[in-house]
Design an enzyme around this catalytic site. Structure first.
Site, PDB file in Angstrom:
ATOM      1  N   ARG A   5     -10.329  -8.452  -5.244  1.00 54.58           N
ATOM      2  CA  ARG A   5     -10.494  -6.986  -5.258  1.00 54.58           C
ATOM      3  C   ARG A   5     -10.264  -6.425  -6.663  1.00 54.58           C
ATOM      4  NH1 ARG A   5      -4.879  -4.224  -3.781  1.00 54.58           N
ATOM      5  NH2 ARG A   5      -3.556  -6.027  -4.100  1.00 54.58           N
ATOM      6  N   SER A  32      -6.250   0.644  -3.481  1.00 59.29           N
ATOM      7  CA  SER A  32      -6.182  -0.723  -2.944  1.00 59.29           C
ATOM      8  C   SER A  32      -7.467  -1.506  -3.201  1.00 59.29           C
ATOM      9  CB  SER A  32      -5.936  -0.684  -1.441  1.00 59.29           C
ATOM     10  OG  SER A  32      -4.723  -0.024  -1.170  1.00 59.29           O
ATOM     11  N   GLU A  53     -14.921   6.304   7.719  1.00 55.53           N
ATOM     12  CA  GLU A  53     -15.742   5.158   7.328  1.00 55.53           C
ATOM     13  C   GLU A  53     -17.199   5.281   7.747  1.00 55.53           C
ATOM     14  OE1 GLU A  53     -12.804   4.972   8.905  1.00 55.53           O
ATOM     15  OE2 GLU A  53     -11.542   4.305   7.243  1.00 55.53           O
ATOM     16  N   PHE A  78     -12.364  -1.998   8.546  1.00 55.76           N
ATOM     17  CA  PHE A  78     -12.891  -0.660   8.834  1.00 55.76           C
ATOM     18  C   PHE A  78     -14.372  -0.551   8.452  1.00 55.76           C
ATOM     19  CE2 PHE A  78      -8.319   0.109   7.550  1.00 55.76           C
ATOM     20  CZ  PHE A  78      -7.849  -0.052   8.843  1.00 55.76           C
ATOM     21  N   HIS A 104      -9.400  -6.675   1.326  1.00 60.69           N
ATOM     22  CA  HIS A 104      -8.389  -6.962   2.344  1.00 60.69           C
ATOM     23  C   HIS A 104      -8.956  -7.710   3.541  1.00 60.69           C
ATOM     24  CE1 HIS A 104      -6.464  -4.156  -0.302  1.00 60.69           C
ATOM     25  NE2 HIS A 104      -5.315  -4.259   0.319  1.00 60.69           N
ATOM     26  N   ASP A 112       0.789  -6.055   6.751  1.00 55.78           N
ATOM     27  CA  ASP A 112       0.216  -5.012   7.613  1.00 55.78           C
ATOM     28  C   ASP A 112      -0.119  -5.530   9.010  1.00 55.78           C
ATOM     29  OD1 ASP A 112       0.470  -2.884   5.955  1.00 55.78           O
ATOM     30  OD2 ASP A 112      -1.556  -2.998   5.126  1.00 55.78           O
ATOM     31  N   ARG A 162      -7.041  -9.515  -0.857  1.00 62.92           N
ATOM     32  CA  ARG A 162      -5.902  -8.836  -1.473  1.00 62.92           C
ATOM     33  C   ARG A 162      -5.047  -9.800  -2.297  1.00 62.92           C
ATOM     34  NH1 ARG A 162      -0.423  -7.718   0.718  1.00 62.92           N
ATOM     35  NH2 ARG A 162       0.432  -6.070  -0.572  1.00 62.92           N
TER      36      ARG A 162
END
Lengths: 307, 282
Positions: A5, A32, A53, A78, A104, A112, A162
């Site tokens: 990322r 992020s 989204e 998402f 992610h 998470d 990530r």
């Protein structure tokens, strides 16, 4: 060690500097996904649509219709989950020039937990006609892919992670949709994608004392699937392993076994997430927990590969 | 000047009649399709394309400076196809292949198969987001082009519409005008019974839009409102709630839920043609 990322954020900024048709979008996760780098330098070409989204994908589609090349980012779960039908109908069906670069992905999101860990996105994107699905192994490949996607006219999904990954490919590596043989070995071949290329490379080190030298192949283009090259490489081996940070159902392993079953039937063993949801934990601990760390891969190869 | 207006008015009515006839003809030939919401939006489409509102060139469909029209309620494809044919984008003769294998006239609009179709739509709730993105892009390019989007009222039940509504006002898109075809019917019944939308104007206003309500079958109300919408510079998107009658112009279809997505029989089509000629639009 750099997360894909992060490499994406840098590559997008570079691309934006040389191409004013590049626009970036995010859904409140720009820090992020690292689109924040682009946003800072080109605020007029950056659109944060908020936590929405479905609208993110639609707005990206509209920008492409106006002649821009949008890079839309949010977390993989998402982008590909909540907005799946928007991607299918609004973007892929008319083959709009929209790049979805989702971060992610996989379980290495970490703490998470399951709600944020996308282990289905490769399957969800691959099943859509017209969609190109790419999974970079490291930061070098990420940068190359971001540029490749700009040259390519049509919808592209790039799966980003990530967790930090060491640079595995050489600086002059150029992504071109063909699988890349990283290590030439014998008897066993491992087709790996994304972060698993690194883990398999580690596993191969651990296998040295056992006199097992598998071939390691980076399969970073999931779609269009490079069938011919896969068959060609598989033919030179006796056993095939596949490795992915994704559900073993309908990911890389499924693509390879379905290709081989039709063209050159041979045994295929899957390394991946065994149709289970993720859970909270540190990325490295999670890799071990789900059998994706170097030691687990080594054990599996010894157990199954040498039978 | 007055004489000219009357002539225009007659031409507009003639266009509306032609388009209604085409809608019935192609849906009857296909034995499937959506007559109700196509007929309700005829005057809106005629006003946009023939009322001197939109700037476009059928000979050059991709002309960069054109205004954009997005049919978010994609099931009303027949009204879009017949309007574009009437405008000269393609020959009318193909319309009767609607919904048939290998026809460019797909059940819902496919932008890759016909000129003049700005986006592939049909899955409800997605057109306003596309319009927001397009309006942002046109503004970024420094073009004065305006984006018009036709929404169904039932479609407003999709959450994505309100995501897009929020974004349009946040991004201050005064180059965007949405028109809601408020015919008050959806597949399962009246909107207010299935999922109430009222108070609808308040909802849009609360989302930061300029709101206007009018009779969606009146050229006298539609055309000046649409022309004015195009010339705004108030940094707000505009929505026009156009009150219409589903199935307008055909007595047995008007306000009949069943004709949302049902084709008329050959006999019904004959009655429809005769009634369409007498269709009362203001």
């Amino acid at each position: 060690m750099k997360a894909t990322r992060e490499a994406y954020g840098e590559a997008l900024l570079e691309l934006g500097r040389s191409n004013d048709k590049v626009v970036a979008l995010d859904a409140d996760l720009s820090k992020s996904t690292k689109t924040s780098l682009f946003a800072k330098e080109f605020p007029e070409r950056f659109f944060n649509v908020g936590i929405a989204e479905q609208n993110l994908i639609g707005v990206a589609a509209g920008l492409s219709l106006a002649g821009f090349v949008p890079y839309a980012s949010t977390f993989a779960i998402f982008a590909t989950g909540r907005a799946w039908e928007q991607i299918r109908n609004t973007v892929a069906y008319p083959s709009l020039n929209v790049k979805i670069c989702a971060s992610h992905a996989g379980i290495t999101v970490g703490e998470d937990g399951a709600s944020h860990q996308s282990i289905e996105d490769i399957a969800l994107m691959s099943v859509i006609p017209n969609m190109t699905v790419l999974v970079p192994a490291d930061s070098i490949e990420t940068k190359s892919m971001v540029n490749w996607a700009y040259q390519y006219n049509g919808p592209v999904y790039i799966r980003l992670g990530r967790m930090g990954v060491p640079d595995i490919l050489s600086e002059n590596y150029n992504f071109d949709t063909k699988p890349f043989v990283l290590k030439k070995g014998k008897r066993i071949v491992i087709f790996a994608t994304g972060i698993m290329l690194w883990k398999c490379l580690e596993a191969i080190e651990l296998l040295k004392p056992y006199n097992v030298e598998p071939t390691l192949v980076n399969v970073s283009c999931i779609k269009p699937f490079p069938e011919e090259s896969i068959i060609e490489i598989a033919k030179e081996h006796e056993i095939v392993f596949t490795a992915e940070e994704h559900n073993v159902i309908n990911g890389l392993g499924s693509m390879i076994s379905s290709t081989l079953s039709r063209n050159y039937p041979m045994k295929v063993y899957f390394i991946g997430i065994d149709d289970r949801f993720g859970t909270s934990g540190k990325p490295n601990d999670l890799l071990s927990y789900y059998g994706l760390d170097a030691n687990s891969i080594k054990e599996k190869l010894l157990l199954l590969g040498l039978k | 000047m007055k004489g000219e207006w009357i002539l225009d008015d007659l031409l507009l009515r003639e266009r509306a009649v032609n388009i209604r006839e085409s809608i019935i003809e192609m849906i009857t030939a296909a034995k499937s399709g959506h007559p109700g919401g196509s007929l309700s939006s005829v005057e809106i489409m005629v006003s946009l394309f023939f009322g001197g509102v939109m700037s476009y060139d059928p000979k050059n469909p991709q002309l960069e400076s054109r205004d954009r029209f997005f049919l978010s309620k994609g099931h009303a494809a027949p009204v879009l196809y017949s309007t574009l044919a009437e405008a000269g984008y393609f020959d009318k003769s193909g319309l009767n292949t609607l919904r048939q294998l290998n026809s460019p006239f797909q059940g819902h609009p496919d932008m890759r198969k016909l000129p003049g179709i700005e986006a592939s739509t049909g899955s409800l709730g997605q057109g306003l987001s596309i319009s927001v993105g397009c309006a942002l892009g046109l503004r970024l390019k420094g073009l004065n082009s305006h984006v018009f989007t036709l929404l169904g009222d039932g479609e407003l039940e999709e959450g994505q519409i309100w995501e897009a509504a929020m974004a349009a006002s946040h991004f201050k898109l005064d180059n965007l005008t949405a028109i809601v075809d408020r015919n008050r019917l959806q597949i399962d019944g009246f909107t207010e019974e299935i999922m109430s939308l009222e108070p609808l104007t308040d909802k849009w206003r609360a989302f930061g839009w300029n709101v206007l309500e009018l009779n969606g079958h009146s050229f006298d109300e539609l055309i000046p409102a649409l022309k004015k919408a195009k010339k705004r510079g108030d940094k707000k998107p505009q929505v026009i709630i156009a009150h219409t009658i589903k199935g307008k112009g055909v007595s047995f279809m008007e306000n009949v839920c069943d004709f949302h997505g049902k084709a008329p029989s050959e006999e019904q089509a004959k009655i429809a043609y005769s009634e369409i000629k007498e269709c009362d639009v203001q």
